[in-house]
Motif scaffolding. Structure first.
Motif, mmCIF file in Angstrom:
data_model
loop_
_atom_site.group_PDB
_atom_site.id
_atom_site.type_symbol
_atom_site.label_atom_id
_atom_site.label_comp_id
_atom_site.label_asym_id
_atom_site.label_seq_id
_atom_site.Cartn_x
_atom_site.Cartn_y
_atom_site.Cartn_z
ATOM 1 N N GLY A 107 -3.594 7.636 13.716
ATOM 2 C CA GLY A 107 -4.172 6.443 14.291
ATOM 3 C C GLY A 107 -3.442 5.173 13.911
ATOM 4 O O GLY A 107 -4.041 4.135 13.666
ATOM 5 N N SER A 108 -2.110 5.272 13.828
ATOM 6 C CA SER A 108 -1.307 4.130 13.395
ATOM 7 C C SER A 108 -0.035 4.063 14.233
ATOM 8 O O SER A 108 0.696 5.051 14.331
ATOM 9 N N PRO A 109 0.268 2.907 14.862
ATOM 10 C CA PRO A 109 1.445 2.806 15.741
ATOM 11 C C PRO A 109 2.723 2.464 14.992
ATOM 12 O O PRO A 109 3.144 1.313 14.938
ATOM 13 N N SER A 110 3.357 3.458 14.405
ATOM 14 C CA SER A 110 4.624 3.234 13.705
ATOM 15 C C SER A 110 5.493 4.478 13.867
ATOM 16 O O SER A 110 4.979 5.580 14.093
ATOM 17 N N PRO A 111 6.821 4.346 13.748
ATOM 18 C CA PRO A 111 7.687 5.518 13.856
ATOM 19 C C PRO A 111 7.344 6.609 12.842
ATOM 20 O O PRO A 111 7.387 7.796 13.166
ATOM 21 N N ALA A 112 6.996 6.213 11.610
ATOM 22 C CA ALA A 112 6.648 7.213 10.589
ATOM 23 C C ALA A 112 5.378 7.959 10.974
ATOM 24 O O ALA A 112 5.285 9.187 10.814
ATOM 25 N N ALA A 113 4.376 7.226 11.480
ATOM 26 C CA ALA A 113 3.130 7.865 11.898
ATOM 27 C C ALA A 113 3.359 8.766 13.103
ATOM 28 O O ALA A 113 2.749 9.833 13.225
ATOM 29 N N TYR A 114 4.248 8.337 14.010
ATOM 30 C CA TYR A 114 4.573 9.163 15.170
ATOM 31 C C TYR A 114 5.162 10.500 14.712
ATOM 32 O O TYR A 114 4.771 11.568 15.198
ATOM 33 N N LYS A 115 6.079 10.443 13.777
ATOM 34 C CA LYS A 115 6.702 11.663 13.270
ATOM 35 C C LYS A 115 5.663 12.554 12.604
ATOM 36 O O LYS A 115 5.656 13.782 12.790
ATOM 37 N N ALA A 116 4.767 11.956 11.810
ATOM 38 C CA ALA A 116 3.725 12.730 11.135
ATOM 39 C C ALA A 116 2.788 13.380 12.145
ATOM 40 O O ALA A 116 2.391 14.542 11.997
ATOM 41 N N ASP A 117 2.421 12.626 13.184
ATOM 42 C CA ASP A 117 1.540 13.186 14.201
ATOM 43 C C ASP A 117 2.210 14.336 14.950
ATOM 44 O O ASP A 117 1.568 15.335 15.292
ATOM 45 N N LYS A 118 3.500 14.205 15.207
ATOM 46 C CA LYS A 118 4.211 15.264 15.926
ATOM 47 C C LYS A 118 4.233 16.548 15.102
ATOM 48 O O LYS A 118 4.071 17.647 15.638
ATOM 49 N N GLU A 119 4.401 16.426 13.789
ATOM 50 C CA GLU A 119 4.358 17.604 12.922
ATOM 51 C C GLU A 119 2.959 18.208 12.906
ATOM 52 O O GLU A 119 2.790 19.428 12.940
ATOM 53 N N ALA A 120 1.942 17.345 12.842
ATOM 54 C CA ALA A 120 0.562 17.836 12.851
ATOM 55 C C ALA A 120 0.259 18.565 14.160
ATOM 56 O O ALA A 120 -0.414 19.607 14.167
ATOM 57 N N ALA A 121 0.764 18.021 15.277
ATOM 58 C CA ALA A 121 0.534 18.649 16.573
ATOM 59 C C ALA A 121 1.089 20.076 16.607
ATOM 60 O O ALA A 121 0.486 20.977 17.184
ATOM 61 N N LYS A 122 2.231 20.280 15.969
ATOM 62 C CA LYS A 122 2.811 21.623 15.915
ATOM 63 C C LYS A 122 1.956 22.562 15.081
ATOM 64 O O LYS A 122 1.774 23.729 15.420
ATOM 65 N N HIS A 123 1.388 22.056 13.993
ATOM 66 C CA HIS A 123 0.587 22.901 13.100
ATOM 67 C C HIS A 123 -0.743 23.322 13.728
ATOM 68 O O HIS A 123 -1.263 24.391 13.415
ATOM 69 N N VAL A 124 -1.303 22.479 14.580
ATOM 70 C CA VAL A 124 -2.628 22.789 15.131
ATOM 71 C C VAL A 124 -2.563 23.556 16.440
ATOM 72 O O VAL A 124 -3.600 23.963 16.971
ATOM 73 N N LEU A 213 5.444 5.609 26.634
ATOM 74 C CA LEU A 213 6.390 6.727 26.720
ATOM 75 C C LEU A 213 7.832 6.253 26.744
ATOM 76 O O LEU A 213 8.739 7.008 26.382
ATOM 77 N N ALA A 214 8.054 5.013 27.158
ATOM 78 C CA ALA A 214 9.406 4.454 27.043
ATOM 79 C C ALA A 214 9.802 4.366 25.571
ATOM 80 O O ALA A 214 10.947 4.663 25.192
ATOM 81 N N LEU A 215 8.866 3.986 24.710
ATOM 82 C CA LEU A 215 9.120 3.954 23.268
ATOM 83 C C LEU A 215 9.272 5.367 22.714
ATOM 84 O O LEU A 215 10.142 5.630 21.877
ATOM 85 N N ALA A 216 8.430 6.276 23.190
ATOM 86 C CA ALA A 216 8.506 7.662 22.724
ATOM 87 C C ALA A 216 9.845 8.296 23.086
ATOM 88 O O ALA A 216 10.379 9.123 22.331
ATOM 89 N N GLN A 217 10.401 7.912 24.225
ATOM 90 C CA GLN A 217 11.714 8.429 24.616
ATOM 91 C C GLN A 217 12.754 8.072 23.561
ATOM 92 O O GLN A 217 13.585 8.913 23.178
#
Length: 301
Positions: A107-124, A213-217
């Motif tokens: 729930g935080s808009p930062s590159p580090a949080a994005y990376k953490a969320d992406k890892e969590a998404a893989k685990h769940v 999604l432009a940022l996510a790219q």
């Protein structure tokens, strides 16, 4: 009252007065319901999935739609979104259940949080299928089952089906503002080939004006996102691209960055189209759509 299953850890955060769901990854799936309480929600946890499924599906005669949230989504924000989906679909005569899968986004808009969320998404991804969708199929056989993966929730959905082999098909897979690599959905790529076999129909809602999604790219090495650039030219016959750009521009001409990524959940035409898809209709000639300039379909403005 909103029903959900969660892979957030449950415990006593530092400084908290009572135990609650946190932003950490759990080792087991919990089942619960949330009731609005002032500006928040009161949560009841179930001992297991049997009673939860019975209560979640009581009083509804239609199918089941599972909403999977994306990056930067707190639990409260997920419930707020679930409430919008319920209201939007009820207004379009959808009489099924709308449930949510709650996974630990920071729930935080930062590159580090994005990376953490992406890892969590893989685990769940695996428990999403094995302890969520397969539980619903087992305890509610015969009811149509659909998944709506928003943003990084599309990654949870695709990866889950890629990891779990099973002899059944999802009725509808709905990718909305999907934060996944466009090339993955080529008919010969891993996600495209998996979902061609594991779902009766996949619908990808997208538009070029999605600024999130432009940022996510950029955070994904420049890889085009399916929710911003659509699917590749070669897709499976049961995969369908639906551009919402004309509708977005007509409805939110001066939209902010966040609205461009989530306007779907505030748009009556999107819910009308979604309700038709969930009813199993051939939506290609529906009054909600028209032919797009690139050969795809698009929502009418």
């Amino acid at each position: 009252m909103f029903y959900f299953f969660s892979r957030r850890a449950f415990g006593m955060p530092k400084g908290a007065s009572r135990a609650r769901f946190t932003d950490n990854l759990a080792t087991l799936t919990r089942y619960g319901r949330a009731e609005p309480s002032g500006n928040s929600y009161r949560i009841t946890r179930y001992a297991g999935p049997v009673a939860w499924t019975r209560d979640a599906l009581s009083g509804v005669s239609g199918g089941q739609l599972i909403y999977v949230h994306g990056y930067n989504t707190t639990q409260k924000r997920m419930f707020d979104r679930q409430a919008k989906i319920v209201a939007g679909l009820r207004a379009k005569q959808f009489n099924g259940a709308v449930l949510s899968f709650d996974w630990p986004s920071r729930g935080s808009p930062s590159p580090a949080a994005y990376k953490a969320d992406k890892e969590a998404a893989k685990h769940v991804a695996r428990p999403f299928i094995e302890e969520g969708l397969e539980v619903l199929r087992r305890h509610a056989p015969g009811r149509p089952l659909a998944v709506l993966g928003h943003s990084m929730g599309a990654l949870v959905t695709l990866r889950g089906f890629g990891e779990v082999a099973a002899g059944w098909k999802l009725d509808e897979a709905l990718l909305v503002a999907a934060d996944v690599d466009k090339v993955w959905l080529d008919r010969n790529a891993w996600a495209g080939s998996v979902m061609a076999k594991r779902t009766r129909r996949l619908t990808n809602y997208w538009h070029h004006k999605d600024r999130v999604l432009a940022l996510a790219q950029g955070l994904n090495g420049g890889a085009l996102r399916a929710g911003r650039d659509g699917m590749p030219p070669r897709t499976a016959p049961n995969h369908h691209d639906v551009s919402v750009e004309a509708r977005f521009e007509a409805t939110f001409p001066q939209a902010s960055k966040d609205v461009s990524h989530s306007f779907y959940f505030d748009d009556a035409r999107f819910y009308e189209d979604l309700a038709r898809v969930l009813a199993g209709q051939d939506v290609s000639g529906a009054p909600t759509r028209r032919p797009g300039a690139g050969g795809e379909q698009e929502l009418r403005p």
